[in-house]
Design a protein around this motif. Structure first.
Motif, PDB file in Angstrom:
ATOM      1  N   ASN A  33      38.177 -11.287  11.985  1.00 35.71           N
ATOM      2  CA  ASN A  33      36.883 -11.847  12.324  1.00 35.71           C
ATOM      3  C   ASN A  33      35.844 -10.736  12.152  1.00 35.71           C
ATOM      4  OD1 ASN A  33      38.067 -14.358  13.398  1.00 35.71           O
ATOM      5  ND2 ASN A  33      38.811 -13.014  15.019  1.00 35.71           N
ATOM      6  N   MET A  34      34.645 -11.126  11.764  1.00 36.19           N
ATOM      7  CA  MET A  34      33.574 -10.149  11.562  1.00 36.19           C
ATOM      8  C   MET A  34      32.357 -10.541  12.378  1.00 36.19           C
ATOM      9  SD  MET A  34      34.913  -7.988   9.491  1.00 36.19           S
ATOM     10  CE  MET A  34      33.433  -7.000   9.175  1.00 36.19           C
ATOM     11  N   ALA A  35      31.704  -9.547  12.938  1.00 36.26           N
ATOM     12  CA  ALA A  35      30.536  -9.822  13.771  1.00 36.26           C
ATOM     13  C   ALA A  35      29.454  -8.789  13.514  1.00 36.26           C
ATOM     14  CB  ALA A  35      30.913  -9.831  15.242  1.00 36.26           C
ATOM     15  N   TRP A  36      28.247  -9.186  13.834  1.00 34.44           N
ATOM     16  CA  TRP A  36      27.109  -8.274  13.824  1.00 34.44           C
ATOM     17  C   TRP A  36      26.605  -8.118  15.257  1.00 34.44           C
ATOM     18  CZ3 TRP A  36      25.407  -5.478   9.723  1.00 34.44           C
ATOM     19  CH2 TRP A  36      25.822  -5.882   8.442  1.00 34.44           C
ATOM     20  N   TYR A  37      26.287  -6.884  15.595  1.00 30.50           N
ATOM     21  CA  TYR A  37      25.652  -6.545  16.854  1.00 30.50           C
ATOM     22  C   TYR A  37      24.381  -5.768  16.540  1.00 30.50           C
ATOM     23  CZ  TYR A  37      29.798  -7.654  19.724  1.00 30.50           C
ATOM     24  OH  TYR A  37      30.819  -8.294  20.373  1.00 30.50           O
ATOM     25  N   ARG A  38      23.530  -5.628  17.544  1.00 29.48           N
ATOM     26  CA  ARG A  38      22.358  -4.793  17.385  1.00 29.48           C
ATOM     27  C   ARG A  38      22.077  -4.041  18.682  1.00 29.48           C
ATOM     28  NH1 ARG A  38      17.732  -9.546  16.679  1.00 29.48           N
ATOM     29  NH2 ARG A  38      17.822 -10.358  18.820  1.00 29.48           N
ATOM     30  N   GLN A  39      21.405  -2.927  18.533  1.00 26.15           N
ATOM     31  CA  GLN A  39      21.132  -2.100  19.708  1.00 26.15           C
ATOM     32  C   GLN A  39      19.776  -1.435  19.592  1.00 26.15           C
ATOM     33  OE1 GLN A  39      24.078   0.954  20.509  1.00 26.15           O
ATOM     34  NE2 GLN A  39      23.643   0.850  22.696  1.00 26.15           N
ATOM     35  N   VAL A  40      19.046  -1.525  20.695  1.00 31.68           N
ATOM     36  CA  VAL A  40      17.757  -0.860  20.838  1.00 31.68           C
ATOM     37  C   VAL A  40      17.963   0.341  21.755  1.00 31.68           C
ATOM     38  CG1 VAL A  40      15.404  -1.120  21.692  1.00 31.68           C
ATOM     39  CG2 VAL A  40      16.510  -3.016  20.510  1.00 31.68           C
ATOM     40  N   PRO A  41      17.311   1.460  21.479  1.00 30.91           N
ATOM     41  CA  PRO A  41      17.497   2.640  22.338  1.00 30.91           C
ATOM     42  C   PRO A  41      17.279   2.308  23.812  1.00 30.91           C
ATOM     43  CG  PRO A  41      16.264   3.257  20.405  1.00 30.91           C
ATOM     44  CD  PRO A  41      16.420   1.758  20.346  1.00 30.91           C
ATOM     45  N   GLY A  42      18.208   2.750  24.639  1.00 25.82           N
ATOM     46  CA  GLY A  42      18.110   2.533  26.067  1.00 25.82           C
ATOM     47  C   GLY A  42      18.657   1.207  26.549  1.00 25.82           C
ATOM     48  N   LYS A  43      19.137   0.379  25.623  1.00 26.93           N
ATOM     49  CA  LYS A  43      19.697  -0.918  26.006  1.00 26.93           C
ATOM     50  C   LYS A  43      21.131  -1.034  25.518  1.00 26.93           C
ATOM     51  CE  LYS A  43      15.408  -3.579  26.284  1.00 26.93           C
ATOM     52  NZ  LYS A  43      14.734  -4.848  25.883  1.00 26.93           N
ATOM     53  N   ASP A  44      21.856  -1.989  26.109  1.00 26.25           N
ATOM     54  CA  ASP A  44      23.223  -2.238  25.688  1.00 26.25           C
ATOM     55  C   ASP A  44      23.253  -2.862  24.292  1.00 26.25           C
ATOM     56  OD1 ASP A  44      24.322  -3.302  29.008  1.00 26.25           O
ATOM     57  OD2 ASP A  44      24.192  -1.297  28.094  1.00 26.25           O
ATOM     58  N   ARG A  45      24.376  -2.650  23.608  1.00 25.36           N
ATOM     59  CA  ARG A  45      24.559  -3.288  22.321  1.00 25.36           C
ATOM     60  C   ARG A  45      24.648  -4.796  22.534  1.00 25.36           C
ATOM     61  NH1 ARG A  45      28.513  -0.230  18.218  1.00 25.36           N
ATOM     62  NH2 ARG A  45      27.041   1.399  18.872  1.00 25.36           N
ATOM     63  N   GLU A  46      23.955  -5.545  21.709  1.00 31.51           N
ATOM     64  CA  GLU A  46      23.845  -7.002  21.863  1.00 31.51           C
ATOM     65  C   GLU A  46      24.547  -7.708  20.709  1.00 31.51           C
ATOM     66  OE1 GLU A  46      20.195 -10.299  22.017  1.00 31.51           O
ATOM     67  OE2 GLU A  46      19.934  -8.430  20.918  1.00 31.51           O
ATOM     68  N   TRP A  47      25.378  -8.686  21.055  1.00 34.12           N
ATOM     69  CA  TRP A  47      26.031  -9.485  20.031  1.00 34.12           C
ATOM     70  C   TRP A  47      25.011 -10.387  19.342  1.00 34.12           C
ATOM     71  CZ3 TRP A  47      26.671 -14.947  20.429  1.00 34.12           C
ATOM     72  CH2 TRP A  47      27.373 -15.519  19.359  1.00 34.12           C
ATOM     73  N   VAL A  48      25.097 -10.502  18.006  1.00 32.09           N
ATOM     74  CA  VAL A  48      24.149 -11.291  17.224  1.00 32.09           C
ATOM     75  C   VAL A  48      24.820 -12.516  16.599  1.00 32.09           C
ATOM     76  CG1 VAL A  48      22.606 -11.286  15.228  1.00 32.09           C
ATOM     77  CG2 VAL A  48      22.710  -9.282  16.720  1.00 32.09           C
ATOM     78  N   ALA A  49      25.929 -12.288  15.899  1.00 32.63           N
ATOM     79  CA  ALA A  49      26.570 -13.390  15.176  1.00 32.63           C
ATOM     80  C   ALA A  49      28.018 -13.026  14.892  1.00 32.63           C
ATOM     81  CB  ALA A  49      25.839 -13.680  13.867  1.00 32.63           C
ATOM     82  N   VAL A  50      28.831 -14.055  14.694  1.00 32.60           N
ATOM     83  CA  VAL A  50      30.244 -13.854  14.375  1.00 32.60           C
ATOM     84  C   VAL A  50      30.667 -14.882  13.337  1.00 32.60           C
ATOM     85  CG1 VAL A  50      31.062 -15.348  16.240  1.00 32.60           C
ATOM     86  CG2 VAL A  50      32.558 -13.556  15.341  1.00 32.60           C
ATOM     87  N   ILE A  51      31.608 -14.488  12.501  1.00 34.15           N
ATOM     88  CA  ILE A  51      32.211 -15.400  11.534  1.00 34.15           C
ATOM     89  C   ILE A  51      33.718 -15.211  11.596  1.00 34.15           C
ATOM     90  CG2 ILE A  51      31.942 -13.763   9.617  1.00 34.15           C
ATOM     91  CD1 ILE A  51      31.390 -16.260   7.820  1.00 34.15           C
ATOM     92  N   SER A  52      34.432 -16.321  11.577  1.00 30.85           N
ATOM     93  CA  SER A  52      35.883 -16.254  11.689  1.00 30.85           C
ATOM     94  C   SER A  52      36.494 -15.672  10.416  1.00 30.85           C
ATOM     95  CB  SER A  52      36.453 -17.644  11.962  1.00 30.85           C
ATOM     96  OG  SER A  52      36.113 -18.522  10.899  1.00 30.85           O
ATOM     97  N   SER A  53      37.765 -15.339  10.505  1.00 26.53           N
ATOM     98  CA  SER A  53      38.422 -14.665   9.381  1.00 26.53           C
ATOM     99  C   SER A  53      38.390 -15.491   8.104  1.00 26.53           C
ATOM    100  CB  SER A  53      39.870 -14.334   9.754  1.00 26.53           C
ATOM    101  OG  SER A  53      40.565 -15.508  10.126  1.00 26.53           O
ATOM    102  N   GLY A  54      38.519 -16.807   8.239  1.00 25.17           N
ATOM    103  CA  GLY A  54      38.483 -17.674   7.066  1.00 25.17           C
ATOM    104  C   GLY A  54      37.095 -18.127   6.677  1.00 25.17           C
ATOM    105  N   GLY A  55      36.130 -17.796   7.522  1.00 26.00           N
ATOM    106  CA  GLY A  55      34.746 -18.148   7.211  1.00 26.00           C
ATOM    107  C   GLY A  55      34.326 -19.534   7.637  1.00 26.00           C
ATOM    108  N   ARG A  56      35.207 -20.269   8.303  1.00 23.50           N
ATOM    109  CA  ARG A  56      34.877 -21.657   8.638  1.00 23.50           C
ATOM    110  C   ARG A  56      34.047 -21.785   9.909  1.00 23.50           C
ATOM    111  NH1 ARG A  56      40.450 -25.085   7.351  1.00 23.50           N
ATOM    112  NH2 ARG A  56      40.557 -24.580   5.128  1.00 23.50           N
ATOM    113  N   ARG A  57      34.118 -20.787  10.768  1.00 21.09           N
ATOM    114  CA  ARG A  57      33.412 -20.882  12.046  1.00 21.09           C
ATOM    115  C   ARG A  57      32.395 -19.766  12.157  1.00 21.09           C
ATOM    116  NH1 ARG A  57      34.024 -18.480  17.021  1.00 21.09           N
ATOM    117  NH2 ARG A  57      35.890 -17.358  16.297  1.00 21.09           N
ATOM    118  N   THR A  58      31.191 -20.125  12.532  1.00 24.26           N
ATOM    119  CA  THR A  58      30.144 -19.139  12.795  1.00 24.26           C
ATOM    120  C   THR A  58      29.474 -19.458  14.120  1.00 24.26           C
ATOM    121  OG1 THR A  58      28.487 -20.421  11.584  1.00 24.26           O
ATOM    122  CG2 THR A  58      29.676 -18.737  10.336  1.00 24.26           C
ATOM    123  N   GLU A  59      29.009 -18.426  14.779  1.00 23.43           N
ATOM    124  CA  GLU A  59      28.272 -18.587  16.026  1.00 23.43           C
ATOM    125  C   GLU A  59      27.152 -17.557  16.051  1.00 23.43           C
ATOM    126  OE1 GLU A  59      32.229 -19.884  18.649  1.00 23.43           O
ATOM    127  OE2 GLU A  59      30.809 -18.421  19.438  1.00 23.43           O
TER     128      GLU A  59
END
Length: 118
Positions: A33-59
Motif C-alpha cells: 500500500n502507498m500513502a502520502w503524508y505532509r508535515q508543517v514545521p512544529g506540527k505532527d505529520r498528517e496523513w493525506v491519501a492512501v492507495i491499496s496495493s492493487g490500486g483499487r481502493r483510495t482514501e
C-alpha cells in the motif's frame, strides 16, 4: 537497497496544480500500500491519501477530497499525487510511504517541499 524518492514539489500560486511522484526501488512495489503524508514545521505529520496495493481502493483526508488524486503505476514502481486547486494551507513537506497490510512497518521517502503562495 530500499529507496523511496519523491519529486515534483515546488512553488505554486493559489489555485495552481502540482503532480508529485514517488519512485520506489528495492521492494516488490505491487505488494505495498502507498500513502502520502505532509508535515508543517512544529506540527505532527498528517496523513493525506492512501492507495491499496492493487490500486483499487483510495482514501483521502477531508481537507483534500475533490482536489487531490492519488494513483500508482505498478510497472514503473511509482505512486503519484495530483494536487489541484492548491491553497496556502497545503504548504508542507510531502512524504510518500510504503507499507504492507496488517503491519506497522512504514518505509519513508525524504520528502519534497510544496509551497503555495502568491
Amino acid at each position: 537497497q530500499v529507496q523511496l524518492v519523491e519529486s515534483g514539489g515546488g512553488l505554486v500560486q493559489p489555485g495552481g496544480s502540482l503532480r508529485l511522484s514517488c519512485r520506489t526501488s528495492g521492494i516488490i512495489f505491487s505488494n505495498y500500500n502507498m500513502a502520502w503524508y505532509r508535515q508543517v514545521p512544529g506540527k505532527d505529520r498528517e496523513w493525506v491519501a492512501v492507495i491499496s496495493s492493487g490500486g483499487r481502493r483510495t482514501e483521502y483526508t477531508d481537507a483534500v477530497k475533490g482536489r487531490f488524486t492519488i494513483s500508482r503505476n505498478n510497472r514503473e514502481n511509482t505512486v503519484f499525487l495530483q494536487m489541484n486547486s492548491l491553497q496556502p494551507e497545503d504548504t508542507a513537506v510531502y512524504y510518500c510511504t510504503a507499507y504492507l497490510s496488517h503491519t506497522t512497518n512504514y518505509i519513508w521517502g525524504q520528502g519534497t517541499q510544496v509551497t503555495v503562495s502568491s
